[in-house]
Design a protein around this motif. Structure first.
Motif, PDB file in Angstrom:
ATOM      1  N   ASP A  95     -15.501  -6.676 -10.433  1.00 45.49           N
ATOM      2  CA  ASP A  95     -15.297  -5.242 -10.343  1.00 45.49           C
ATOM      3  C   ASP A  95     -16.401  -4.650  -9.470  1.00 45.49           C
ATOM      4  O   ASP A  95     -17.528  -4.519  -9.892  1.00 45.49           O
ATOM      5  CB  ASP A  95     -15.339  -4.618 -11.740  1.00 45.49           C
ATOM      6  CG  ASP A  95     -14.916  -3.159 -11.725  1.00 45.49           C
ATOM      7  OD1 ASP A  95     -14.634  -2.626 -10.632  1.00 45.49           O
ATOM      8  OD2 ASP A  95     -14.868  -2.572 -12.805  1.00 45.49           O
ATOM      9  N   PRO A 144     -22.616  -4.063 -12.682  1.00 42.84           N
ATOM     10  CA  PRO A 144     -21.259  -3.888 -13.212  1.00 42.84           C
ATOM     11  C   PRO A 144     -20.982  -4.879 -14.323  1.00 42.84           C
ATOM     12  O   PRO A 144     -21.572  -5.955 -14.381  1.00 42.84           O
ATOM     13  CB  PRO A 144     -20.353  -4.153 -12.007  1.00 42.84           C
ATOM     14  CG  PRO A 144     -21.227  -4.344 -10.821  1.00 42.84           C
ATOM     15  CD  PRO A 144     -22.646  -4.432 -11.293  1.00 42.84           C
ATOM     16  N   GLU A 145     -20.055  -4.506 -15.205  1.00 40.82           N
ATOM     17  CA  GLU A 145     -19.710  -5.360 -16.340  1.00 40.82           C
ATOM     18  C   GLU A 145     -19.132  -6.688 -15.863  1.00 40.82           C
ATOM     19  O   GLU A 145     -19.302  -7.707 -16.490  1.00 40.82           O
ATOM     20  CB  GLU A 145     -18.701  -4.648 -17.229  1.00 40.82           C
ATOM     21  CG  GLU A 145     -19.247  -3.387 -17.857  1.00 40.82           C
ATOM     22  CD  GLU A 145     -18.178  -2.584 -18.556  1.00 40.82           C
ATOM     23  OE1 GLU A 145     -17.021  -3.042 -18.626  1.00 40.82           O
ATOM     24  OE2 GLU A 145     -18.490  -1.491 -19.039  1.00 40.82           O
ATOM     25  N   ASP A 186     -15.548   6.383 -15.944  1.00 40.69           N
ATOM     26  CA  ASP A 186     -14.670   5.650 -16.861  1.00 40.69           C
ATOM     27  C   ASP A 186     -15.164   5.760 -18.305  1.00 40.69           C
ATOM     28  O   ASP A 186     -14.385   6.014 -19.225  1.00 40.69           O
ATOM     29  CB  ASP A 186     -14.594   4.174 -16.481  1.00 40.69           C
ATOM     30  CG  ASP A 186     -13.858   3.924 -15.182  1.00 40.69           C
ATOM     31  OD1 ASP A 186     -13.214   4.863 -14.668  1.00 40.69           O
ATOM     32  OD2 ASP A 186     -13.943   2.792 -14.673  1.00 40.69           O
ATOM     33  N   GLU A 187     -16.468   5.579 -18.496  1.00 37.99           N
ATOM     34  CA  GLU A 187     -17.009   5.631 -19.852  1.00 37.99           C
ATOM     35  C   GLU A 187     -16.924   7.051 -20.420  1.00 37.99           C
ATOM     36  O   GLU A 187     -16.566   7.244 -21.585  1.00 37.99           O
ATOM     37  CB  GLU A 187     -18.458   5.139 -19.864  1.00 37.99           C
ATOM     38  CG  GLU A 187     -18.946   4.873 -21.256  1.00 37.99           C
ATOM     39  CD  GLU A 187     -20.226   4.069 -21.288  1.00 37.99           C
ATOM     40  OE1 GLU A 187     -21.057   4.361 -22.177  1.00 37.99           O
ATOM     41  OE2 GLU A 187     -20.405   3.169 -20.449  1.00 37.99           O
ATOM     42  N   HIS A 217     -17.847   3.787 -12.754  1.00 37.29           N
ATOM     43  CA  HIS A 217     -18.124   3.197 -14.069  1.00 37.29           C
ATOM     44  C   HIS A 217     -18.541   4.292 -15.054  1.00 37.29           C
ATOM     45  O   HIS A 217     -18.083   4.320 -16.204  1.00 37.29           O
ATOM     46  CB  HIS A 217     -19.223   2.135 -13.980  1.00 37.29           C
ATOM     47  CG  HIS A 217     -18.796   0.895 -13.270  1.00 37.29           C
ATOM     48  ND1 HIS A 217     -17.996  -0.051 -13.854  1.00 37.29           N
ATOM     49  CD2 HIS A 217     -19.050   0.459 -12.018  1.00 37.29           C
ATOM     50  CE1 HIS A 217     -17.766  -1.030 -12.989  1.00 37.29           C
ATOM     51  NE2 HIS A 217     -18.398  -0.737 -11.864  1.00 37.29           N
TER      52      HIS A 217
END
Length: 161
Positions: free
Chosen positions: A10, A5-6, A20-21, A17
């Protein structure tokens, strides 16, 4: 198999993820309404996730109304307004609503009247939904015809000396 994860704080699952992108790509216009979404295999490679994780990301977007799937053809981006307005029946996730820019939403320009216009509004919504579904089907047919034309062109070029 999933990318890190970034942010360590999170801890959402990888399919979130990816969703989301993809959502960002759709809302920012990188994937336009009516265009076909990347295949499951392409999503697996792009995000470094398993098959079911990529499917989960598409399921999230489908549940939100951003994409629709036609069996045997793939997933396509649903129509939304040029200003990022969502399609009929789209409910953005709570985190998106909490984190979007703080500009006030556009006020609806409908006037209430005692002559039963609420019923007309419901009928209008049903008509718009039916039109949207018809446009989706036509868009999918258009994509299929484009593929067939490309196949015919390639066959024709192979058969010519």
């Amino acid at each position: 198999m999933s990318p890190a994860p970034e942010s360590k704080q999170d801890r959402r699952p990888p399919y979130q993820h990816a969703a989301d992108e993809l959502r960002r790509d759709i809302l920012q216009g990188r994937i336009k309404p009516g265009e076909q979404m990347p295949s499951i295999r392409e999503l697996q490679e792009r995000f470094g996730v398993a098959n079911m994780t990529a499917r989960g990301a598409l399921n999230v977007l489908r549940d939100e109304g951003l994409i629709y799937t036609i069996h045997g053809r793939g997933s396509f981006v649903a129509d939304h307004g040029a200003a990022g307005e969502f399609s009929v029946g789209y409910t953005p996730p709570a985190w998106y609503l909490a984190n979007r820019d703080k500009t006030p939403p556009q006020a609806e320009q409908t006037e209430g009247s005692p002559d039963g216009s609420e019923a007309t509004g419901a009928t209008l919504t049903e008509m718009l939904t039916a039109l949207r579904d018809e446009l989706r089907a036509l868009s999918a047919d258009h994509q299929e015809l484009r593929r067939e034309v490309e196949e015919l062109k390639s066959q024709q070029s192979k058969s010519q000396p």
